[in-house]
Design an enzyme around this catalytic site. Sequence first.
Site, short mmCIF file in Angstrom:
data_model
loop_
_atom_site.label_atom_id
_atom_site.label_comp_id
_atom_site.label_asym_id
_atom_site.label_seq_id
_atom_site.Cartn_x
_atom_site.Cartn_y
_atom_site.Cartn_z
N ASN A 62 0.83 -1.20 0.00
CA ASN A 62 0.00 0.00 0.00
C ASN A 62 0.86 1.25 0.00
OD1 ASN A 62 0.50 -1.08 2.64
ND2 ASN A 62 -1.04 0.27 3.53
N GLU A 64 0.39 5.20 0.60
CA GLU A 64 -0.54 6.21 1.12
C GLU A 64 -0.14 7.62 0.68
OE1 GLU A 64 -1.01 5.48 5.35
OE2 GLU A 64 -2.12 3.62 4.91
N GLU A 75 -3.05 -4.62 -3.06
CA GLU A 75 -3.56 -5.55 -4.07
C GLU A 75 -3.63 -4.89 -5.44
OE1 GLU A 75 -4.73 -4.89 -1.10
OE2 GLU A 75 -5.79 -6.58 -0.21
N CYS A 112 -10.05 -5.45 0.45
CA CYS A 112 -11.18 -4.53 0.58
C CYS A 112 -12.09 -4.66 -0.66
CB CYS A 112 -10.70 -3.10 0.75
SG CYS A 112 -10.14 -2.32 -0.78
N1 THU Z 1 -5.27 -1.54 2.48
C1 THU Z 1 -4.73 -2.37 1.54
O1 THU Z 1 -3.60 -2.18 1.09
N2 THU Z 1 -5.49 -3.39 1.10
C2 THU Z 1 -6.75 -3.67 1.54
O2 THU Z 1 -7.40 -4.54 0.99
C3 THU Z 1 -7.31 -2.93 2.66
C4 THU Z 1 -6.58 -1.70 3.05
C5 THU Z 1 -4.47 -0.40 2.94
C6 THU Z 1 -5.01 0.93 2.48
C7 THU Z 1 -4.45 1.85 3.53
O3 THU Z 1 -3.14 2.23 3.16
C8 THU Z 1 -4.36 0.99 4.78
O4 THU Z 1 -4.43 -0.35 4.34
C9 THU Z 1 -5.45 1.23 5.79
O5 THU Z 1 -6.71 1.14 5.22
#
Ligand code: THU
Length: 160
Positions: A62, A64, A75, A112
Site C-alpha cells: 500500500n 498512502e 492488491e 477490501c
Molecule cells: N489496504 C490495503 O492495502 N489493502 C486492503 O485490501 C485494505 C486496506 C491499505 C489501504 C491503507 O493504506 C491501509 O491499508 C489502511 O486502510
Amino acid sequence: MKDIKIESTLTVYDNFDELPQDIANLMQHAIEARKNAYAPYSKFYVGAAILLDNNEVVTGNNQENASYPSGLCAERTAIYYAGAKYPKSKLLKMALTAGSNEHQTITPIPPCGACRQAIAEYEVKQDQPIEIYFMGETGKVVKSNSLANLLPLGFDRSFL
Ligand code: THU
C-alpha cells in the site's frame, strides 16, 4: 417471490507452516513486500504477491498519501503492475498479508471491496480464476479458489 441462498467455501490453514511449499514461497514474497509499504498515516502495512503463468512473481504494497483517497491498496498496486508489465500473462495465485504498528494482526485480512472489484476484472479478462490466500502478520491463512467467492453478485462487463 423467492429467496436465493449464496454460499462460498473457503479453506483455512492453521498457520503459515501448513501452507504448501509454493504458496509459502509466494506468501514470503508478500511478507517482504509488506515491509516496504508506505503507510505513515494508517500504520497498517499490506503486502501482495502474484504468481503469473510465466513464472514471474509481481509484488505490491500500500502506498498512502497526505490526500488520503489518492493512496492505493497493496492488491491494486500489484495487480495493475502485473497488468501493465505482463499484459498477456495470466494471474494464477495471489498472496496477501497485513500487519499494524499498533497491534498484532493475527486475523486473516481479506482484500477490501475496491480491490475485490479490481481483481474480479482480471478473472474475467483471463477467463480463469485466481487463487487468493490471505493472512495477518501471523496466524491462520485463508484460501479462496477464486475472487468470485469473495464478491457475490459482482458487476462485470457482461452488464455493459
Ligand atoms: N489496504 C490495503 O492495502 N489493502 C486492503 O485490501 C485494505 C486496506 C491499505 C489501504 C491503507 O493504506 C491501509 O491499508 C489502511 O486502510
